[in-house]
Design a protein around this motif. Sequence first.
Motif, PDB file in Angstrom:
ATOM      1  N   ASN A 222       7.507   6.152   2.899  1.00 18.33           N
ATOM      2  CA  ASN A 222       6.484   6.221   2.313  1.00 18.33           C
ATOM      3  C   ASN A 222       5.266   5.648   2.947  1.00 18.33           C
ATOM      4  N   ALA A 223       4.788   6.443   4.135  1.00 25.10           N
ATOM      5  CA  ALA A 223       4.053   5.738   5.135  1.00 25.10           C
ATOM      6  C   ALA A 223       2.563   5.173   4.468  1.00 25.10           C
ATOM      7  N   PRO A 224       2.044   5.837   3.566  1.00 22.61           N
ATOM      8  CA  PRO A 224       0.824   5.339   3.203  1.00 22.61           C
ATOM      9  C   PRO A 224       1.160   4.212   2.200  1.00 22.61           C
ATOM     10  N   SER A 225       2.255   4.037   1.316  1.00 22.80           N
ATOM     11  CA  SER A 225       2.133   2.804   0.715  1.00 22.80           C
ATOM     12  C   SER A 225       2.504   1.652   1.876  1.00 22.80           C
ATOM     13  N   ARG A 226       3.252   1.926   2.585  1.00 23.99           N
ATOM     14  CA  ARG A 226       3.510   0.965   3.719  1.00 23.99           C
ATOM     15  C   ARG A 226       2.355   0.430   4.360  1.00 23.99           C
ATOM     16  N   GLY A 227       1.546   1.417   4.639  1.00 26.94           N
ATOM     17  CA  GLY A 227       0.348   1.220   5.168  1.00 26.94           C
ATOM     18  C   GLY A 227      -0.758   0.156   4.185  1.00 26.94           C
ATOM     19  N   MET A 228      -0.589   0.461   3.158  1.00 30.73           N
ATOM     20  CA  MET A 228      -1.635  -0.278   2.167  1.00 30.73           C
ATOM     21  C   MET A 228      -0.953  -1.645   2.184  1.00 30.73           C
ATOM     22  N   LEU A 229       0.143  -1.907   1.893  1.00 28.76           N
ATOM     23  CA  LEU A 229       0.649  -3.179   1.732  1.00 28.76           C
ATOM     24  C   LEU A 229       0.456  -3.895   3.189  1.00 28.76           C
ATOM     25  N   THR A 230       0.601  -3.637   4.261  1.00 31.35           N
ATOM     26  CA  THR A 230       0.620  -4.157   5.561  1.00 31.35           C
ATOM     27  C   THR A 230      -0.978  -4.537   5.813  1.00 31.35           C
TER      28      THR A 230
END
Length: 254
Positions: A222-230
């Motif tokens: 889940n790249a979008p969720s990982r991006g949001m968190l980072t």
Amino acid sequence: MHGLSTHELLYRDKDLIANTPGLANGGIALAVVEPESIGWAEVTRLLEEYGFIGFSAADKKTVFNEIRAQLGDEGDLPFWDSFTCTVSDILPTCERIIYSAGKDVAFDSSLLPSAQTIADIVSLNREVGVSPLPAWYMRGEGPPSMTSWIMSHEGQMIACANGSMRYHAKSRMAGTYYVGAVSVSPRERGRGLGTLATALLIRDGINAFRPKAITGIAQPANAPSRGMLTKCGLVHDPSRATVIYNRSGAFHTR
């Protein structure tokens, strides 16, 4: 059979969960934080009742084999990677994101969102395939909870997120603020609204709860969720994962 939904079981057991250091109330799933403190016999009993059960921020090297050894091979084991950060490191980043937000949206957070706001959030969750938290959870009738949301100027709910202080004060995750349930309208993606909702949730949760640390989870693909968190300042912890032992097949969320 008791015939109760997961939401109803978690509401029924909310005081027991709150008073048990080895458990946490996730709103959509019962989470085990320290299986050794409650015993695997009790974990097995809870699994039989709930049909699926989570293991929060568990040791990634050992958790899968331990679950199989104790609970059997019948269940699926989807997992989410852990992302963490201290409050001092993350707050300035989130404040910059919020300060830079465009003027074409309105956003807010509440410990006690209105019935209409909850209904709009549940509708958006369902639209994007995120399991909605129950209304009682968003009202803080389980663990202390913060809900954040973004509205278009036309009055439409276009993004939301929820955080909670779900971990017992005597557990290994004491003082940790969990952030998640992020949903963004498909028509509004690509504008950074998921990151904005997450940053708002983190900032307002820090101000309300004064946690020691922040944590969130995201599946490996889940790249979008990982991006949001980072982007909000959380860092992937490769040693930890949140795992669902899904024997009933009833647990579904992104």
